[in-house]
Design a protein around this motif. Structure first.
Motif, PDB file in Angstrom:
ATOM      1  N   ARG A 141       0.825  -1.207   0.000  1.00 16.51           N
ATOM      2  CA  ARG A 141       0.000   0.000   0.000  1.00 16.51           C
ATOM      3  C   ARG A 141       0.863   1.263   0.000  1.00 16.51           C
ATOM      4  O   ARG A 141       0.597   2.220  -0.730  1.00 16.51           O
ATOM      5  N   THR A 142       1.912   1.262   0.820  1.00 14.04           N
ATOM      6  CA  THR A 142       2.803   2.416   0.902  1.00 14.04           C
ATOM      7  C   THR A 142       3.478   2.689  -0.435  1.00 14.04           C
ATOM      8  O   THR A 142       3.566   3.835  -0.880  1.00 14.04           O
ATOM      9  N   VAL A 143       3.947   1.629  -1.085  1.00 15.06           N
ATOM     10  CA  VAL A 143       4.608   1.782  -2.391  1.00 15.06           C
ATOM     11  C   VAL A 143       3.619   2.284  -3.431  1.00 15.06           C
ATOM     12  O   VAL A 143       3.943   3.165  -4.231  1.00 15.06           O
ATOM     13  N   ILE A 148       1.540   8.997  -6.408  1.00 14.68           N
ATOM     14  CA  ILE A 148       1.704  10.451  -6.319  1.00 14.68           C
ATOM     15  C   ILE A 148       2.786  10.930  -7.277  1.00 14.68           C
ATOM     16  O   ILE A 148       2.602  11.907  -8.006  1.00 14.68           O
ATOM     17  N   ILE A 149       3.912  10.227  -7.302  1.00 14.77           N
ATOM     18  CA  ILE A 149       5.034  10.622  -8.168  1.00 14.77           C
ATOM     19  C   ILE A 149       4.648  10.541  -9.640  1.00 14.77           C
ATOM     20  O   ILE A 149       4.879  11.483 -10.409  1.00 14.77           O
ATOM     21  N   LEU A 150       4.047   9.414 -10.058  1.00 13.70           N
ATOM     22  CA  LEU A 150       3.692   9.252 -11.468  1.00 13.70           C
ATOM     23  C   LEU A 150       2.587  10.211 -11.901  1.00 13.70           C
ATOM     24  O   LEU A 150       2.625  10.741 -13.007  1.00 13.70           O
ATOM     25  N   LEU A 151       1.619  10.442 -11.027  1.00 11.45           N
ATOM     26  CA  LEU A 151       0.557  11.388 -11.365  1.00 11.45           C
ATOM     27  C   LEU A 151       1.116  12.800 -11.524  1.00 11.45           C
ATOM     28  O   LEU A 151       0.801  13.501 -12.491  1.00 11.45           O
ATOM     29  N   VAL A 168      -0.057  11.257 -20.507  1.00 10.50           N
ATOM     30  CA  VAL A 168      -1.374  10.707 -20.165  1.00 10.50           C
ATOM     31  C   VAL A 168      -1.225   9.314 -19.557  1.00 10.50           C
ATOM     32  O   VAL A 168      -1.890   8.985 -18.562  1.00 10.50           O
ATOM     33  N   LEU A 169      -0.358   8.483 -20.122  1.00 12.58           N
ATOM     34  CA  LEU A 169      -0.138   7.138 -19.574  1.00 12.58           C
ATOM     35  C   LEU A 169       0.425   7.196 -18.157  1.00 12.58           C
ATOM     36  O   LEU A 169      -0.019   6.444 -17.276  1.00 12.58           O
ATOM     37  N   LEU A 170       1.387   8.072 -17.924  1.00 13.79           N
ATOM     38  CA  LEU A 170       1.955   8.213 -16.583  1.00 13.79           C
ATOM     39  C   LEU A 170       0.891   8.663 -15.581  1.00 13.79           C
ATOM     40  O   LEU A 170       0.806   8.131 -14.469  1.00 13.79           O
ATOM     41  N   ALA A 171       0.092   9.640 -15.978  1.00 15.12           N
ATOM     42  CA  ALA A 171      -0.960  10.140 -15.085  1.00 15.12           C
ATOM     43  C   ALA A 171      -2.005   9.056 -14.821  1.00 15.12           C
ATOM     44  O   ALA A 171      -2.467   8.900 -13.679  1.00 15.12           O
ATOM     45  N   LEU A 172      -2.363   8.283 -15.827  1.00 17.21           N
ATOM     46  CA  LEU A 172      -3.347   7.218 -15.663  1.00 17.21           C
ATOM     47  C   LEU A 172      -2.837   6.116 -14.741  1.00 17.21           C
ATOM     48  O   LEU A 172      -3.543   5.674 -13.832  1.00 17.21           O
ATOM     49  N   ILE A 173      -1.600   5.689 -14.943  1.00 18.13           N
ATOM     50  CA  ILE A 173      -1.011   4.666 -14.078  1.00 18.13           C
ATOM     51  C   ILE A 173      -0.910   5.179 -12.644  1.00 18.13           C
ATOM     52  O   ILE A 173      -1.214   4.464 -11.687  1.00 18.13           O
ATOM     53  N   GLY A 174      -0.497   6.435 -12.483  1.00 18.63           N
ATOM     54  CA  GLY A 174      -0.415   7.028 -11.155  1.00 18.63           C
ATOM     55  C   GLY A 174      -1.764   7.084 -10.472  1.00 18.63           C
ATOM     56  O   GLY A 174      -1.889   6.784  -9.281  1.00 18.63           O
ATOM     57  N   ALA A 175      -2.797   7.446 -11.213  1.00 17.14           N
ATOM     58  CA  ALA A 175      -4.139   7.522 -10.645  1.00 17.14           C
ATOM     59  C   ALA A 175      -4.635   6.137 -10.222  1.00 17.14           C
ATOM     60  O   ALA A 175      -5.232   5.988  -9.151  1.00 17.14           O
ATOM     61  N   VAL A 176      -4.382   5.116 -11.031  1.00  9.88           N
ATOM     62  CA  VAL A 176      -4.794   3.758 -10.682  1.00  9.88           C
ATOM     63  C   VAL A 176      -4.072   3.299  -9.420  1.00  9.88           C
ATOM     64  O   VAL A 176      -4.685   2.709  -8.521  1.00  9.88           O
ATOM     65  N   LEU A 177      -2.772   3.559  -9.327  1.00  8.54           N
ATOM     66  CA  LEU A 177      -2.021   3.181  -8.134  1.00  8.54           C
ATOM     67  C   LEU A 177      -2.551   3.900  -6.897  1.00  8.54           C
ATOM     68  O   LEU A 177      -2.671   3.306  -5.820  1.00  8.54           O
ATOM     69  N   LEU A 178      -2.862   5.181  -7.035  1.00 13.28           N
ATOM     70  CA  LEU A 178      -3.420   5.931  -5.908  1.00 13.28           C
ATOM     71  C   LEU A 178      -4.766   5.366  -5.462  1.00 13.28           C
ATOM     72  O   LEU A 178      -5.001   5.184  -4.266  1.00 13.28           O
TER      73      LEU A 178
END
Length: 77
Positions: free
Chosen positions: A10-12, A18-21, A46-56
């Motif tokens: 969860r921490t990772v 946050i970083i990728l978004l 867009v891909l970086l932001a999408l992956i970051g949002a999914v991780l968040l």
């Protein structure tokens, strides 16, 4: 649905999310160059932001569909 994301996982997810978004938004705004190989700046951002949002989202809700499909559970019970 039961939570299946916990502890270090969860921490990772929250940290990388946050970083990728932020990197995706900064790349989209043109503040950072994130284009990789043949991928244009816009698509990479867009891909970086999408992956970051999914991780968040998976980190905040503590539920991950991929973990569930694979039978992975990182919570302590």
């Amino acid at each position: 649905m039961q939570p299946n994301v916990g502890g270090t996982d969860r921490t990772v997810r929250l940290g990388l999310g946050i970083i990728l978004l932020a990197l995706g938004v900064a790349g989209y705004a043109g503040l950072v160059w994130v284009a990789v190989g043949p991928l244009p700046q816009f698509l990479t951002s867009v891909l970086l932001a999408l992956i970051g949002a999914v991780l968040l989202v998976t980190g905040l809700t503590r539920q991950c569909l991929i973990n569930r499909l694979l039978g992975v559970d990182t919570t302590r019970r």
